[in-house]
Design an enzyme around this catalytic site. Structure first.
Site, mmCIF file in Angstrom:
data_model
loop_
_atom_site.group_PDB
_atom_site.id
_atom_site.type_symbol
_atom_site.label_atom_id
_atom_site.label_comp_id
_atom_site.label_asym_id
_atom_site.label_seq_id
_atom_site.Cartn_x
_atom_site.Cartn_y
_atom_site.Cartn_z
ATOM 1 N N GLU A 157 -4.452 2.298 -4.488
ATOM 2 C CA GLU A 157 -2.989 2.279 -4.507
ATOM 3 C C GLU A 157 -2.438 1.038 -3.831
ATOM 4 O OE1 GLU A 157 -4.382 4.980 -1.112
ATOM 5 O OE2 GLU A 157 -4.915 4.641 -3.206
ATOM 6 N N ASP A 212 -2.273 9.054 -11.767
ATOM 7 C CA ASP A 212 -2.281 7.872 -12.635
ATOM 8 C C ASP A 212 -0.888 7.607 -13.205
ATOM 9 O OD1 ASP A 212 -4.979 7.552 -12.201
ATOM 10 O OD2 ASP A 212 -5.595 8.532 -14.072
ATOM 11 N N ASN A 226 -2.587 12.882 -5.315
ATOM 12 C CA ASN A 226 -3.759 13.298 -6.084
ATOM 13 C C ASN A 226 -4.210 14.700 -5.708
ATOM 14 O OD1 ASN A 226 -4.077 10.952 -7.644
ATOM 15 N ND2 ASN A 226 -5.188 9.909 -6.016
ATOM 16 N N HIS A 279 -5.438 14.037 -10.356
ATOM 17 C CA HIS A 279 -5.594 12.598 -10.572
ATOM 18 C C HIS A 279 -4.860 12.100 -11.816
ATOM 19 C CE1 HIS A 279 -8.438 11.626 -7.345
ATOM 20 N NE2 HIS A 279 -8.905 12.847 -7.522
ATOM 21 N N ASP A 284 0.853 -1.182 0.000
ATOM 22 C CA ASP A 284 0.000 0.000 0.000
ATOM 23 C C ASP A 284 0.891 1.234 0.000
ATOM 24 O OD1 ASP A 284 -2.602 1.298 0.192
ATOM 25 O OD2 ASP A 284 -1.959 1.920 2.188
#
Length: 311
Positions: free
Chosen positions: A220, A194, A185, A190, A177
């Site tokens: 994530e 990505d 973000n 965003h 994680d």
């Protein structure tokens, strides 16, 4: 496009070879059915076949049946050359698997036109195969990262647990994680997030063995399956994965992000089912978060903090 000319008559074979070669086709030849079947089994075999009906060993109809029985892919388009002009014989050739036919003596312009039609069919079939493979890929892979998606990685986990039980081998599982990814973000947007995820996926793949398996579990979070790894070896792999993420910032023309991650590690035993194994790994991940992040924690709760780690 490559064309295979199959004809035991050297004069007819040479005429076709020269004419079609001058028209831009790459030519391969065979003198009988057996040689033709061997040529079609080779890598990058011809997609278009001009096949004489009457030949030694196998006649053209036998070769057609053999090609279709083998269900070769990509598709092979077959034009049957025949002196047999009776409707019954033509139907026999088409039912054997020929796509088209032309009677001897044939007109070269007509043959070229039929080859062009065959080429269009082959091109359309290639497009269908490409679309099918793309749909198959998208059904099992995450669009953003190209890794296996949630359902696919769980299905691989189930298969690997069963195999580990059957063969009496180890199976390591790692859950990853990314720490504080929401701030990426929030700060960069965003789209940038990505791009960061794609780079993380690339780094993780580069740090794994070729036969390890990785998927995006969600958001994530990632899951890695390490066949044949006991707990200690899985922990070593997890530390390598952590180093690949945290070792250097992720940068492009618009962003510079220093990421860390928390990793939980466990190993399958005969008593574990996939759900239990995933739950144990998840608990180790939460322990890594609780102990300060940027570290690897095994199912026993023993942390491994990389040198120079940032909390």
């Amino acid at each position: 496009m490559k064309v295979l000319i199959v004809d035991d008559d050297p004069v007819s074979r040479r005429l076709l070879e020269v004419t079609l070669g001058n028209s831009g086709y790459e030519i391969a030849t065979a003198v009988d059915g057996g040689e033709a079947l061997s040529a079609l089994e080779e890598k990058d075999s011809p997609r278009l076949v001009i096949l004489d009906w009457i030949m030694p060993q196998f006649d053209g109809v036998d070769v057609c049946r053999a090609i279709r029985t083998r269900a070769l892919e990509p598709y092979t388009y077959i034009i049957l050359l025949t002196v047999k002009g009776e409707q019954k014989e033509i139907v026999e050739g088409l039912e054997a698997g020929a796509d088209d036919y032309i009677t001897k003596p044939f007109d070269l312009l007509e043959l070229k036109a039929r080859l062009r039609a065959g080429r269009r069919i082959v091109d359309l079939q290639d497009q269908l195969v490409a679309s099918r493979e793309q749909m198959r890929f998208e059904a099992s892979h995450d669009v953003q990262t190209g890794l296996l998606n949630h359902s696919a990685i769980l299905e691989n986990l189930r298969k690997e647990v069963l195999r580990a039980r059957r063969e009496g081998t180890d199976l390591g599982v790692i859950m990853i994680d990314l720490d504080h990814f929401k701030t990426v973000n929030d700060h960069y947007g965003h789209l940038a997030g990505d791009r960061v995820l794609r780079e993380v996926a690339r780094r993780l793949r580069g740090a794994m063995r070729p036969y390890d398996c990785i998927g995006r579990y969600g958001g994530e979070e990632f899951v890695v399956l390490a066949p044949g790894c006991n707990l200690e070896h899985t922990k070593m792999l997890a530390e390598r994965l952590l180093a690949s993420i945290a070792g250097e910032p992720i940068e492009d023309s618009a962003i510079s992000v220093a990421l860390t991650a928390s990793l939980g590690v466990s190993c399958a035993t005969d008593s574990k089912n996939p759900d239990q194994l995933l739950q144990t790994t998840d608990e180790a991940l939460y322990a890594a978060k609780a102990q300060g992040r940027n570290r690897v924690v095994t199912k026993a709760g023993s942390p491994s903090v990389p040198t120079g780690a940032r909390s």
